[in-house]
Design a protein around this motif. Structure first.
Motif, PDB file in Angstrom:
ATOM      1  N   VAL A  71       0.848  -1.182   0.000  1.00 20.41           N
ATOM      2  CA  VAL A  71       0.000   0.000   0.000  1.00 20.41           C
ATOM      3  C   VAL A  71       0.889   1.240   0.000  1.00 20.41           C
ATOM      4  CG1 VAL A  71      -1.842   1.247   1.204  1.00 20.41           C
ATOM      5  CG2 VAL A  71      -1.767  -1.261   1.296  1.00 20.41           C
ATOM      6  N   PHE A  72       0.616   2.145  -0.921  1.00 16.21           N
ATOM      7  CA  PHE A  72       1.326   3.430  -0.997  1.00 16.21           C
ATOM      8  C   PHE A  72       0.345   4.546  -0.707  1.00 16.21           C
ATOM      9  CE2 PHE A  72       3.943   0.672  -3.616  1.00 16.21           C
ATOM     10  CZ  PHE A  72       5.223   1.011  -3.215  1.00 16.21           C
ATOM     11  N   SER A  73       0.780   5.538   0.057  1.00 15.36           N
ATOM     12  CA  SER A  73      -0.113   6.646   0.391  1.00 15.36           C
ATOM     13  C   SER A  73       0.057   7.826  -0.561  1.00 15.36           C
ATOM     14  CB  SER A  73       0.111   7.099   1.836  1.00 15.36           C
ATOM     15  OG  SER A  73       1.453   7.515   2.015  1.00 15.36           O
ATOM     16  N   GLN A  74       1.144   7.843  -1.316  1.00 12.24           N
ATOM     17  CA  GLN A  74       1.384   8.955  -2.240  1.00 12.24           C
ATOM     18  C   GLN A  74       1.777   8.424  -3.612  1.00 12.24           C
ATOM     19  OE1 GLN A  74       4.492  11.063  -0.180  1.00 12.24           O
ATOM     20  NE2 GLN A  74       3.023  12.307   0.965  1.00 12.24           N
ATOM     21  N   ILE A  75       1.286   9.108  -4.638  1.00 11.02           N
ATOM     22  CA  ILE A  75       1.547   8.684  -6.022  1.00 11.02           C
ATOM     23  C   ILE A  75       3.051   8.693  -6.325  1.00 11.02           C
ATOM     24  CG2 ILE A  75       1.190  10.982  -7.047  1.00 11.02           C
ATOM     25  CD1 ILE A  75       0.137   7.607  -8.613  1.00 11.02           C
ATOM     26  N   GLU A  76       3.796   9.651  -5.783  1.00 10.85           N
ATOM     27  CA  GLU A  76       5.235   9.713  -6.064  1.00 10.85           C
ATOM     28  C   GLU A  76       5.969   8.515  -5.472  1.00 10.85           C
ATOM     29  OE1 GLU A  76       6.675  11.521  -8.337  1.00 10.85           O
ATOM     30  OE2 GLU A  76       4.679  12.392  -8.662  1.00 10.85           O
ATOM     31  N   GLN A  77       5.549   8.052  -4.281  1.00 11.44           N
ATOM     32  CA  GLN A  77       6.137   6.838  -3.697  1.00 11.44           C
ATOM     33  C   GLN A  77       5.898   5.647  -4.620  1.00 11.44           C
ATOM     34  OE1 GLN A  77       3.794   6.728  -0.108  1.00 11.44           O
ATOM     35  NE2 GLN A  77       5.596   7.149   1.161  1.00 11.44           N
ATOM     36  N   LEU A  78       4.674   5.538  -5.096  1.00  7.71           N
ATOM     37  CA  LEU A  78       4.309   4.440  -5.998  1.00  7.71           C
ATOM     38  C   LEU A  78       5.136   4.505  -7.275  1.00  7.71           C
ATOM     39  CD1 LEU A  78       2.613   2.104  -7.119  1.00  7.71           C
ATOM     40  CD2 LEU A  78       0.820   3.771  -7.645  1.00  7.71           C
ATOM     41  N   LYS A  79       5.227   5.675  -7.885  1.00  6.49           N
ATOM     42  CA  LYS A  79       5.995   5.811  -9.138  1.00  6.49           C
ATOM     43  C   LYS A  79       7.465   5.473  -8.918  1.00  6.49           C
ATOM     44  CE  LYS A  79       2.981   8.844 -11.756  1.00  6.49           C
ATOM     45  NZ  LYS A  79       2.862  10.044 -12.579  1.00  6.49           N
ATOM     46  N   ASN A  80       8.026   5.885  -7.800  1.00  2.70           N
ATOM     47  CA  ASN A  80       9.425   5.552  -7.502  1.00  2.70           C
ATOM     48  C   ASN A  80       9.615   4.046  -7.329  1.00  2.70           C
ATOM     49  OD1 ASN A  80      10.503   8.131  -7.672  1.00  2.70           O
ATOM     50  ND2 ASN A  80      10.069   8.583  -5.526  1.00  2.70           N
ATOM     51  N   TRP A  81       8.669   3.395  -6.653  1.00  5.59           N
ATOM     52  CA  TRP A  81       8.736   1.945  -6.478  1.00  5.59           C
ATOM     53  C   TRP A  81       8.656   1.237  -7.830  1.00  5.59           C
ATOM     54  CZ3 TRP A  81       5.387  -2.258  -7.218  1.00  5.59           C
ATOM     55  CH2 TRP A  81       5.765  -3.448  -6.579  1.00  5.59           C
ATOM     56  N   LEU A  82       7.785   1.725  -8.715  1.00  6.94           N
ATOM     57  CA  LEU A  82       7.612   1.099 -10.028  1.00  6.94           C
ATOM     58  C   LEU A  82       8.860   1.236 -10.904  1.00  6.94           C
ATOM     59  CD1 LEU A  82       3.910   2.032 -10.874  1.00  6.94           C
ATOM     60  CD2 LEU A  82       4.814  -0.212 -10.217  1.00  6.94           C
ATOM     61  N   LYS A  83       9.635   2.291 -10.701  1.00  8.20           N
ATOM     62  CA  LYS A  83      10.870   2.479 -11.484  1.00  8.20           C
ATOM     63  C   LYS A  83      11.831   1.306 -11.315  1.00  8.20           C
ATOM     64  CE  LYS A  83      10.844   7.500 -11.570  1.00  8.20           C
ATOM     65  NZ  LYS A  83      11.341   8.725 -10.952  1.00  8.20           N
ATOM     66  N   ASP A  84      11.773   0.651 -10.174  1.00  6.54           N
ATOM     67  CA  ASP A  84      12.647  -0.494  -9.905  1.00  6.54           C
ATOM     68  C   ASP A  84      12.095  -1.797 -10.472  1.00  6.54           C
ATOM     69  OD1 ASP A  84      14.426   1.125  -8.534  1.00  6.54           O
ATOM     70  OD2 ASP A  84      13.460   0.751  -6.597  1.00  6.54           O
ATOM     71  N   ARG A  85      10.984  -1.753 -11.134  1.00  7.40           N
ATOM     72  CA  ARG A  85      10.332  -2.958 -11.662  1.00  7.40           C
ATOM     73  C   ARG A  85      10.595  -3.120 -13.166  1.00  7.40           C
ATOM     74  NH1 ARG A  85       9.574  -2.415  -6.902  1.00  7.40           N
ATOM     75  NH2 ARG A  85      11.037  -4.084  -6.721  1.00  7.40           N
ATOM     76  N   THR A  86      11.730  -2.692 -13.638  1.00  5.43           N
ATOM     77  CA  THR A  86      12.040  -2.798 -15.062  1.00  5.43           C
ATOM     78  C   THR A  86      11.975  -4.253 -15.505  1.00  5.43           C
ATOM     79  OG1 THR A  86      14.387  -2.849 -14.558  1.00  5.43           O
ATOM     80  CG2 THR A  86      13.452  -0.705 -15.163  1.00  5.43           C
TER      81      THR A  86
END
Length: 168
Positions: A80-95
């Motif tokens: 669970v992410f509370s902020q969109i920027e946290q989510l986007k940063n996490w997704l960057k590592d999912r290449t």
């Protein structure tokens, strides 16, 4: 790769009171086939519409609800992410992984400039809805496959499965 997966009616509506306003078993099966073994990203209302955790998928939820965050803090299948920027940063590592964005409208809006593939089910009917799909620039995409299906004994409405890929 970021992929949107959704169903909409003839006028681009996608939901009513936090739920799908239709029951289309073929679309549910299609959704399952597309998303199995992938990361699915959604808002809290979309997550709340599920009967429970969907098998063979990692659930990523955007929500500021602290109860939801605590409930799933030790569950490896849910983040669970509370902020969109946290989510986007996490997704960057999912290449190299397929990231399926499945709703709702606000989550689609946040990723509409980053999405690579659109998997849309177009249902040939107009439903009572209160939520619509954010406008996408279809000129930036190429239709790569289209399957038309007629209504039948299990699926009350005709529908199309449409797949678009972003132009390079």
């Amino acid at each position: 790769m970021i992929r949107f997966i959704w169903a909409e009616d003839e006028v681009g509506k996608i939901g009513y009171q936090g739920r799908l306003p239709w029951h289309l078993p073929a679309d549910l099966k299609h959704f399952k086939e597309l998303t199995s073994n992938h990361i699915i990203v959604m808002g809290r209302k979309t997550f709340d519409s599920f009967p429970g955790l969907l098998p063979k998928r990692k659930h990523i939820i955007l929500s500021t609800n602290p109860i939801l965050q605590r409930k799933y803090q030790d569950n490896s299948r849910v983040k669970v992410f509370s902020q969109i920027e946290q989510l986007k940063n996490w997704l960057k590592d999912r290449t190299g992984e397929t990231i399926d964005i499945i709703g709702g409208a606000e989550v689609f809006k946040e990723f509409k400039n980053e999405v690579d593939v659109l998997e849309k089910t177009k249902i040939h009917h107009i439903f009572k809805c209160d939520t619509e799909m954010p406008e996408l620039k279809y000129e930036d995409f190429e239709l790569v496959s289209s399957e038309s299906h007629q209504a039948d004994s299990e699926n009350k409405f005709a529908y199309d499965f449409l797949k678009y890929k972003r132009n390079s």
